[in-house]
Design an enzyme around this catalytic site. Sequence first.
Site, PDB file in Angstrom:
ATOM      1  N   ARG A 197      -0.963  11.023   4.259  1.00 30.30           N
ATOM      2  CA  ARG A 197       0.322  10.332   4.087  1.00 30.30           C
ATOM      3  C   ARG A 197       1.479  11.121   4.724  1.00 30.30           C
ATOM      4  NH1 ARG A 197      -0.800   8.963  -2.314  1.00 30.30           N
ATOM      5  NH2 ARG A 197      -2.866   8.132  -1.956  1.00 30.30           N
TER       6      ARG A 197
ATOM      7  N   ASP B 249      -5.757  14.545 -12.348  1.00 30.85           N
ATOM      8  CA  ASP B 249      -6.792  13.858 -11.567  1.00 30.85           C
ATOM      9  C   ASP B 249      -7.598  12.973 -12.498  1.00 30.85           C
ATOM     10  OD1 ASP B 249      -8.160  13.343  -9.225  1.00 30.85           O
ATOM     11  OD2 ASP B 249      -8.525  15.447  -8.772  1.00 30.85           O
TER      12      ASP B 249
ATOM     13  N   ASP C 159     -35.257  -4.070 -31.180  1.00 34.51           N
ATOM     14  CA  ASP C 159     -34.622  -5.330 -30.771  1.00 34.51           C
ATOM     15  C   ASP C 159     -34.939  -6.520 -31.660  1.00 34.51           C
ATOM     16  OD1 ASP C 159     -37.340  -5.435 -29.873  1.00 34.51           O
ATOM     17  OD2 ASP C 159     -36.765  -7.087 -28.557  1.00 34.51           O
TER      18      ASP C 159
ATOM     19  N   TYR D 231     -40.842  -0.343 -28.386  1.00 35.21           N
ATOM     20  CA  TYR D 231     -41.152  -0.351 -26.956  1.00 35.21           C
ATOM     21  C   TYR D 231     -40.697  -1.651 -26.276  1.00 35.21           C
ATOM     22  CZ  TYR D 231     -43.670   0.017 -22.572  1.00 35.21           C
ATOM     23  OH  TYR D 231     -43.973   0.045 -21.234  1.00 35.21           O
TER      24      TYR D 231
ATOM     25  N   LEU E 177     -14.150  14.664  -8.044  1.00 33.80           N
ATOM     26  CA  LEU E 177     -15.550  14.740  -7.634  1.00 33.80           C
ATOM     27  C   LEU E 177     -15.874  16.052  -6.955  1.00 33.80           C
ATOM     28  CD1 LEU E 177     -15.875  11.088  -6.309  1.00 33.80           C
ATOM     29  CD2 LEU E 177     -16.583  11.986  -8.517  1.00 33.80           C
ATOM     30  N   VAL E 178     -14.842  16.734  -6.433  1.00 35.73           N
ATOM     31  CA  VAL E 178     -15.072  17.991  -5.725  1.00 35.73           C
ATOM     32  C   VAL E 178     -15.794  18.987  -6.638  1.00 35.73           C
ATOM     33  CG1 VAL E 178     -13.864  19.990  -4.743  1.00 35.73           C
ATOM     34  CG2 VAL E 178     -13.211  17.678  -4.060  1.00 35.73           C
ATOM     35  N   ALA E 179     -15.354  19.071  -7.912  1.00 36.36           N
ATOM     36  CA  ALA E 179     -15.973  20.007  -8.859  1.00 36.36           C
ATOM     37  C   ALA E 179     -17.462  19.699  -9.004  1.00 36.36           C
ATOM     38  CB  ALA E 179     -15.282  19.887 -10.218  1.00 36.36           C
TER      39      ALA E 179
ATOM     40  N   HIS F 277      -9.571   4.325 -11.126  1.00 34.12           N
ATOM     41  CA  HIS F 277     -10.132   5.611 -10.685  1.00 34.12           C
ATOM     42  C   HIS F 277      -9.178   6.783 -10.915  1.00 34.12           C
ATOM     43  CE1 HIS F 277     -13.843   4.152  -8.724  1.00 34.12           C
ATOM     44  NE2 HIS F 277     -13.173   3.022  -8.767  1.00 34.12           N
TER      45      HIS F 277
ATOM     46  N   TYR G 178       0.821  -1.217   0.000  1.00 33.69           N
ATOM     47  CA  TYR G 178       0.000   0.000   0.000  1.00 33.69           C
ATOM     48  C   TYR G 178       0.858   1.272   0.000  1.00 33.69           C
ATOM     49  CZ  TYR G 178      -3.448   3.442   1.408  1.00 33.69           C
ATOM     50  OH  TYR G 178      -4.237   4.556   1.460  1.00 33.69           O
TER      51      TYR G 178
HETATM   52  P1  ADQ Z   1      -9.921  10.947  -4.735  1.00 34.16           P
HETATM   53  O1  ADQ Z   1      -8.456  11.017  -4.923  1.00 34.16           O
HETATM   54  O2  ADQ Z   1     -10.429  10.633  -3.408  1.00 34.16           O
HETATM   55  O3  ADQ Z   1     -10.563   9.923  -5.717  1.00 34.16           O
HETATM   56  P2  ADQ Z   1     -11.862  13.077  -5.579  1.00 34.16           P
HETATM   57  O4  ADQ Z   1     -12.506  12.572  -6.790  1.00 34.16           O
HETATM   58  O5  ADQ Z   1     -11.630  14.537  -5.638  1.00 34.16           O
HETATM   59  O6  ADQ Z   1     -10.457  12.405  -5.257  1.00 34.16           O
HETATM   60  O7  ADQ Z   1     -12.775  12.768  -4.348  1.00 34.16           O
HETATM   61  C1  ADQ Z   1     -12.444  13.242  -3.085  1.00 34.16           C
HETATM   62  C2  ADQ Z   1     -13.609  13.047  -2.123  1.00 34.16           C
HETATM   63  O8  ADQ Z   1     -13.175  13.300  -0.798  1.00 34.16           O
HETATM   64  C3  ADQ Z   1     -14.751  13.995  -2.393  1.00 34.16           C
HETATM   65  O9  ADQ Z   1     -15.959  13.326  -2.126  1.00 34.16           O
HETATM   66  C4  ADQ Z   1     -14.520  15.148  -1.391  1.00 34.16           C
HETATM   67  O10 ADQ Z   1     -15.720  15.744  -0.939  1.00 34.16           O
HETATM   68  C5  ADQ Z   1     -13.829  14.447  -0.256  1.00 34.16           C
HETATM   69  N1  ADQ Z   1     -12.774  15.300   0.333  1.00 34.16           N
HETATM   70  C6  ADQ Z   1     -11.652  15.728  -0.267  1.00 34.16           C
HETATM   71  N2  ADQ Z   1     -10.929  16.468   0.574  1.00 34.16           N
HETATM   72  C7  ADQ Z   1     -11.595  16.514   1.731  1.00 34.16           C
HETATM   73  C8  ADQ Z   1     -11.349  17.133   2.995  1.00 34.16           C
HETATM   74  N3  ADQ Z   1     -10.256  17.854   3.197  1.00 34.16           N
HETATM   75  N4  ADQ Z   1     -12.254  16.944   3.958  1.00 34.16           N
HETATM   76  C9  ADQ Z   1     -13.356  16.239   3.738  1.00 34.16           C
HETATM   77  N5  ADQ Z   1     -13.654  15.639   2.570  1.00 34.16           N
HETATM   78  C10 ADQ Z   1     -12.776  15.764   1.585  1.00 34.16           C
HETATM   79  C11 ADQ Z   1     -10.096   9.009  -6.732  1.00 34.16           C
HETATM   80  C12 ADQ Z   1      -9.400   9.670  -7.921  1.00 34.16           C
HETATM   81  C13 ADQ Z   1     -10.287  10.751  -8.500  1.00 34.16           C
HETATM   82  C14 ADQ Z   1     -11.655  10.175  -8.860  1.00 34.16           C
HETATM   83  C15 ADQ Z   1     -12.239   9.393  -7.696  1.00 34.16           C
HETATM   84  C16 ADQ Z   1     -13.494   8.631  -8.097  1.00 34.16           C
HETATM   85  O11 ADQ Z   1      -8.155  10.210  -7.513  1.00 34.16           O
HETATM   86  O12 ADQ Z   1      -9.698  11.317  -9.654  1.00 34.16           O
HETATM   87  O13 ADQ Z   1     -12.529  11.231  -9.169  1.00 34.16           O
HETATM   88  O14 ADQ Z   1     -11.302   8.431  -7.225  1.00 34.16           O
HETATM   89  O15 ADQ Z   1     -13.247   7.752  -9.137  1.00 34.16           O
END
Ligand code: ADQ
Length: 821
Positions: free
Chosen positions: A379, A440, A751, A565, A444-446, A177, A99
């Site tokens: 980390r 990235d 179909d 349908y 998902l933040v966006a 991911h 890991y």
């Molecule tokens: P992550 O590296 O975890 O995911 P991301 O897609 O941005 O990155 O998701 C982060 C999640 O953690 C979001 O739900 C966000 O709300 C939450 N989060 C981030 N920082 C936080 C904080 N400081 N406190 C609380 N919550 C926080 C991996 C890949 C991404 C891909 C996802 C899904 O790296 O590129 O979008 O998997 O496939």
Amino acid sequence: MNRRRDRGLVSRLIIVSNRLPVSLESSEDGSYSLRQNIGGLATAIAPYHKAHRDCLWIGWSGVDPDQYSDEELDRIRQAYKANRCIPIFLSQDEINGYYAGFSNNTLWPLFHDFSHEAQFNPGEWETYRKVNMRFAQVIEPLVLKGDTIWIQDYHLMLLPKMLRERYPQASIGWFLHVPFPSAEIFRSLPWCREILEGVLGADLVGFHTTDFVMSFLASVHRLLPELAVDRDGMVRMPDGHRAAVDAFPIGIDYNLYARTARSSLARAMRRGIEESAGKSTGHRYRSSVAAEGDAATEAGKRDGAWWSRHRLEELPELTLAQSAASSIGQKQNKVIVSVDRLDYTKGLPERLKAFGRMLQKYPEWTGHVTYYLLATPSREDVESYRRLKAQVDELVGQINGRYSLLAWTPIHYITRSLSIKPVCGIYAAGDVALVTPLRDGMNLVAKEYLACHDGREGSLVLSDMCGAADELTDAFIVNPYDIDMVCEALHDALEISPEVARSRNIRMQARLKVRTASNWCMSFLDTLRQVSTPGMTDRRLRMDTRNQMVDEWQKASNRLILCDYDGTLTPLVRNPDRAKPTKAIRQMLRQVGSQAGVDFYLVSGRSHETMEQWFSDLPIGLIAEHGAWSKSVNGPDAGIWKRAPGLPEAESWQPLVKPIMEESVQRVPKSFVEVKADALAWHYRMSDARLAEPERDALSSRLQEAVAGKGLMVMRNSKVLEVCPVATSKGQAVLPWITGGHYDFMLSLGDDATDETMFAVMPDSAWSLKIGTGATKARARVLGPTAVQLLLRDLAAGTAVGAEPRTRTAGVPGGFAQGES
Ligand code: ADQ
């Protein structure tokens, strides 16, 4: 020993990921409970796991087995089992090598284009291989015939092949991911071939974007040149198995974020942020800023004070204070937000520099914009992460030291980990979200930020180095390394009018509401079933072709959909009356049919009475009885059922044909005759096929003889034998629409053999989709109604989106507001 048991054809899903979706919590009384983890993966797949009672999830528990007795570990296992999770316990050495080592110090930096951070340690690679094997050994006794296994992410890239060797017939999917790097970067990994071969043990290899798909295939081409990629885009392995490679952009649970942003806790957080940023409190804040401006002016004039030794330009703090005071009343106070794990891929130093540059270049923002920076350290035992934390701390300190006023601090720096409600409060408070990762997979933040601004303004400055930028084309797209560009985009995003910001958001939100986490999950599993089904890979609708279709749809002005349908929009059922449209299907038809510039026709073999009863209240056209009857959705005949001209009168032939069919009803239990205005159908879907099929052949011959020379034909469809006028076919019926020259986008879906008549008349430029197996004239093929429904929803959202091609903000004449007025 292989203890695989035969469970027939029922497909059960086994999800395998590095971490389980739940974490262990121990209480004082010695009992154990589990808490749901937040995060993209857990949120996306957990609902499927919860809803399917036989779905299992296997992963590392995060529990150190050395800290617990055997008896405690058994109780922990039981707690997980109650949640249908199978924990894997790893020793500290295994965690270090697999890991922290190979996954996080080798694959993570390499896949994010940070090759200089990547460490190539043969010992860690060996542990990675062994732990992947451990996963295979834990999974082995759990797999039953017909199971589907879905493996997640870069931690388990060798597992698909290990499982393929044990279960040659299993249906195995793997999804990455994070980004997949270019072949140039990937080949620097000493074990790159083993990794590729490991992944290609899957039937379906998934990525977020078609760019990552192309990078992966380029690596296969370069590093494993002996493997051929066939015309369906499948990689052929030496053992005869084929791996499909495709893109599946992950979404979020949109409603969850929109709802949570409205929760009282999130609203309270939002108000708190707005107050401390001087947005709502106003008076005290303003008078303090004004007073500080006065003090600065005063300081410039007076002698004897310590600052009198300096000229004003050497003390920019003073001019900033004046500037802050002078823009009171002109500048509305604004909030910028960002939410990240503190990782070097997220581009935090670059982003802070861009914010600093904006304060320097546009001093009128002094005192009027506050940046809420949530960056939780991760980390921390790794040197590069510690260095990053120190750099971010220093930059925040420098900017705050340089620009703060007595009542205002430019950056609120929060390093705690917050739960979803406060995070949604932060998102909701943001006038602008600054999401600028250097690389990235999706981000998902966006998407979460936009969901928290459901239906309202709030601008997104988004890096074009993440998968989300492919979809969120209405954002302020920037190169995150270009500090000037981010600075300008930030300034523009703060200045944009609420109306424009809102209309941009509504377009992006329409898409996010459709491309949800659960639809992502459904779409991947549906495709996995398709590529694991013989005869279903030929002309499979791949993501690049699907994107092309959506693109043409968005550019078109007049769009026509001709959709069968039964078996296309809804699954075939044993009793045809049970195929009544569900609420969800009706809602979807209403949504598609009511879009401007879209004409949607259901083209069915069903009686026009049934079609009328089920669909007449929807804004769609209907073509019934294979074209004998039709009802237009617009034009002078809109809403009026019309019978095709020249058909033989039903009274002239039905009394002769019906008794012949009824004889077969006597012979085959559970078969029945359906009487339509211009057709008669013998249905045997509910009957025993061994009895029904020979009878169908005999009945077909009897009917052929009976109808010869009467302008009628005998049609064989899926579990139906039907007599109808020769002059009717779906192809004939749809001709007036497709030859009229009115539509610049056409799509037909079906179909069975009756739908082939429709595909045969579609022009070359049109789209046609075959649902299921069998020879076809259609351009592409999907598995079943699930894929059709997902596609139609996507198209409907696309009409609302009408997105422009993605363009970086700076360098575009007219900037981002182009095409907006
Ligand atoms: P992550 O590296 O975890 O995911 P991301 O897609 O941005 O990155 O998701 C982060 C999640 O953690 C979001 O739900 C966000 O709300 C939450 N989060 C981030 N920082 C936080 C904080 N400081 N406190 C609380 N919550 C926080 C991996 C890949 C991404 C891909 C996802 C899904 O790296 O590129 O979008 O998997 O496939």
